[in-house]
Design a protein around this motif. Sequence first.
Motif, mmCIF file in Angstrom:
data_model
loop_
_atom_site.group_PDB
_atom_site.id
_atom_site.type_symbol
_atom_site.label_atom_id
_atom_site.label_comp_id
_atom_site.label_asym_id
_atom_site.label_seq_id
_atom_site.Cartn_x
_atom_site.Cartn_y
_atom_site.Cartn_z
ATOM 1 N N TYR A 31 -12.058 4.638 5.144
ATOM 2 C CA TYR A 31 -12.152 3.220 5.500
ATOM 3 C C TYR A 31 -10.767 2.622 5.645
ATOM 4 C CZ TYR A 31 -16.904 3.999 3.884
ATOM 5 O OH TYR A 31 -18.159 4.512 3.713
ATOM 6 N N GLU A 32 -9.856 3.131 4.845
ATOM 7 C CA GLU A 32 -8.490 2.613 4.957
ATOM 8 C C GLU A 32 -7.902 3.029 6.297
ATOM 9 O OE1 GLU A 32 -5.638 4.214 2.260
ATOM 10 O OE2 GLU A 32 -4.232 2.595 2.663
ATOM 11 N N GLU A 33 -8.224 4.240 6.709
ATOM 12 C CA GLU A 33 -7.716 4.726 7.990
ATOM 13 C C GLU A 33 -8.203 3.842 9.119
ATOM 14 O OE1 GLU A 33 -7.966 8.995 8.918
ATOM 15 O OE2 GLU A 33 -8.567 9.272 6.836
ATOM 16 N N ASN A 34 -9.378 3.281 8.902
ATOM 17 C CA ASN A 34 -9.963 2.423 9.930
ATOM 18 C C ASN A 34 -9.617 0.952 9.690
ATOM 19 O OD1 ASN A 34 -12.109 3.940 11.819
ATOM 20 N ND2 ASN A 34 -11.884 4.995 9.871
ATOM 21 N N ASP A 35 -8.605 0.730 8.920
ATOM 22 C CA ASP A 35 -8.135 -0.632 8.648
ATOM 23 C C ASP A 35 -9.176 -1.563 8.063
ATOM 24 O OD1 ASP A 35 -5.432 -0.297 9.689
ATOM 25 O OD2 ASP A 35 -6.418 -0.026 11.616
ATOM 26 N N LEU A 36 -10.112 -0.980 7.314
ATOM 27 C CA LEU A 36 -11.125 -1.824 6.692
ATOM 28 C C LEU A 36 -10.542 -2.418 5.402
ATOM 29 C CD1 LEU A 36 -12.927 -0.929 8.818
ATOM 30 C CD2 LEU A 36 -14.453 0.100 7.144
ATOM 31 N N ILE A 37 -9.622 -1.684 4.827
ATOM 32 C CA ILE A 37 -8.988 -2.162 3.598
ATOM 33 C C ILE A 37 -7.510 -1.781 3.655
ATOM 34 C CG2 ILE A 37 -11.010 -1.949 2.126
ATOM 35 C CD1 ILE A 37 -9.971 0.754 1.238
ATOM 36 N N HIS A 38 -6.696 -2.474 2.922
ATOM 37 C CA HIS A 38 -5.262 -2.194 2.914
ATOM 38 C C HIS A 38 -4.713 -2.233 1.494
ATOM 39 C CE1 HIS A 38 -5.911 -4.327 6.915
ATOM 40 N NE2 HIS A 38 -5.837 -3.047 7.202
ATOM 41 N N PRO A 39 -4.944 -1.172 0.744
ATOM 42 C CA PRO A 39 -4.474 -1.088 -0.648
ATOM 43 C C PRO A 39 -2.951 -1.023 -0.703
ATOM 44 C CG PRO A 39 -6.214 0.484 -0.202
ATOM 45 C CD PRO A 39 -5.713 0.000 1.119
ATOM 46 N N GLU A 40 -2.396 -1.392 -1.824
ATOM 47 C CA GLU A 40 -0.946 -1.315 -1.994
ATOM 48 C C GLU A 40 -0.648 0.142 -2.319
ATOM 49 O OE1 GLU A 40 1.227 -4.043 -1.834
ATOM 50 O OE2 GLU A 40 -0.586 -4.953 -1.009
ATOM 51 N N ARG A 41 0.638 0.486 -2.360
ATOM 52 C CA ARG A 41 1.010 1.853 -2.697
ATOM 53 C C ARG A 41 1.962 1.823 -3.882
ATOM 54 N NH1 ARG A 41 -1.086 6.376 0.066
ATOM 55 N NH2 ARG A 41 -2.429 5.521 1.679
ATOM 56 N N SER A 42 1.757 2.744 -4.791
ATOM 57 C CA SER A 42 2.644 2.813 -5.950
ATOM 58 C C SER A 42 3.651 3.920 -5.717
ATOM 59 C CB SER A 42 1.837 3.100 -7.207
ATOM 60 O OG SER A 42 1.306 4.398 -7.158
ATOM 61 N N GLU A 43 4.421 4.219 -6.728
ATOM 62 C CA GLU A 43 5.455 5.243 -6.636
ATOM 63 C C GLU A 43 5.068 6.505 -5.870
ATOM 64 O OE1 GLU A 43 7.314 6.145 -10.370
ATOM 65 O OE2 GLU A 43 6.833 4.131 -11.092
ATOM 66 N N GLY A 44 4.285 7.348 -6.493
ATOM 67 C CA GLY A 44 3.916 8.602 -5.865
ATOM 68 C C GLY A 44 2.981 8.472 -4.677
ATOM 69 N N ASN A 45 3.108 7.373 -3.960
ATOM 70 C CA ASN A 45 2.270 7.146 -2.782
ATOM 71 C C ASN A 45 0.799 6.980 -3.158
ATOM 72 O OD1 ASN A 45 2.095 6.844 0.051
ATOM 73 N ND2 ASN A 45 1.220 8.893 0.195
ATOM 74 N N ARG A 46 0.590 6.620 -4.425
ATOM 75 C CA ARG A 46 -0.779 6.448 -4.901
ATOM 76 C C ARG A 46 -1.292 5.096 -4.461
ATOM 77 N NH1 ARG A 46 -0.006 10.882 -8.598
ATOM 78 N NH2 ARG A 46 -0.747 12.237 -6.946
ATOM 79 N N ARG A 47 -2.565 5.028 -4.118
ATOM 80 C CA ARG A 47 -3.142 3.749 -3.722
ATOM 81 C C ARG A 47 -3.390 2.906 -4.975
ATOM 82 N NH1 ARG A 47 -5.031 7.430 -0.559
ATOM 83 N NH2 ARG A 47 -5.275 7.194 1.688
ATOM 84 N N VAL A 48 -3.096 1.630 -4.850
ATOM 85 C CA VAL A 48 -3.355 0.704 -5.942
ATOM 86 C C VAL A 48 -4.164 -0.439 -5.353
ATOM 87 C CG1 VAL A 48 -2.348 -0.701 -7.741
ATOM 88 C CG2 VAL A 48 -1.099 1.276 -6.882
ATOM 89 N N PHE A 49 -5.428 -0.486 -5.744
ATOM 90 C CA PHE A 49 -6.326 -1.503 -5.198
ATOM 91 C C PHE A 49 -6.291 -2.803 -5.973
ATOM 92 C CE2 PHE A 49 -8.490 1.519 -2.443
ATOM 93 C CZ PHE A 49 -8.153 2.721 -3.050
ATOM 94 N N SER A 50 -6.424 -3.874 -5.226
ATOM 95 C CA SER A 50 -6.443 -5.189 -5.847
ATOM 96 C C SER A 50 -7.903 -5.600 -6.033
ATOM 97 C CB SER A 50 -5.753 -6.209 -4.941
ATOM 98 O OG SER A 50 -6.544 -6.462 -3.799
ATOM 99 N N PHE A 51 -8.068 -6.704 -6.698
ATOM 100 C CA PHE A 51 -9.411 -7.202 -6.953
ATOM 101 C C PHE A 51 -10.083 -7.442 -5.609
ATOM 102 C CE2 PHE A 51 -12.543 -9.851 -9.063
ATOM 103 C CZ PHE A 51 -12.619 -9.214 -10.288
#
Length: 128
Positions: A31-51
């Motif tokens: 879904y992120e690839e399809n721009d449905l959501i845009h999570p932040e990224r942390s250090e190791g390129n890990r996704r960090v989702f917001s509320f």
Amino acid sequence: MADNVRRSMPLFSMGIVQKLTGLTARQIRYYEENDLIHPERSEGNRRVFSFNDVDRLLDIKSLLDEGVNLAGIRRVLSEKPVVANRPAEGKKAMSDAELMKFLKSELVQAGKFGKTSLIQGELSRFFR
DNA sequence: GTTCTGACA
DNA sequence: TGTCAGTA
């Protein structure tokens, strides 16, 4: 404005979001690839989702449950600016406190039952 | 141990 | 979508 800050505050890891939404990592990433959501990224390129992301994911799940395809979902979500989560009066489903409580209970249940609990079918009814 | 990207059944 | 690989 403190409201928007809290909602866009990156707090959840992939694992947490999976349990919260009942979606698989595969789907969430897709879904992120399809721009449905845009999570932040942390250090190791890990996704960090917001509320907000979690809430958005739940909306997506609801739509998916209704048989809406990605194109349709994208159309619906495109009407919801990412960071612009204004205090939309007549559209607000739950308060932060309520949603927080709800998500927490889901987490507890998910833990008790093993994996994906009732998040899958029933949940969609409460949103959108 | 967890998450990431890319890729293929 | 699931899942495996090879990393970070």
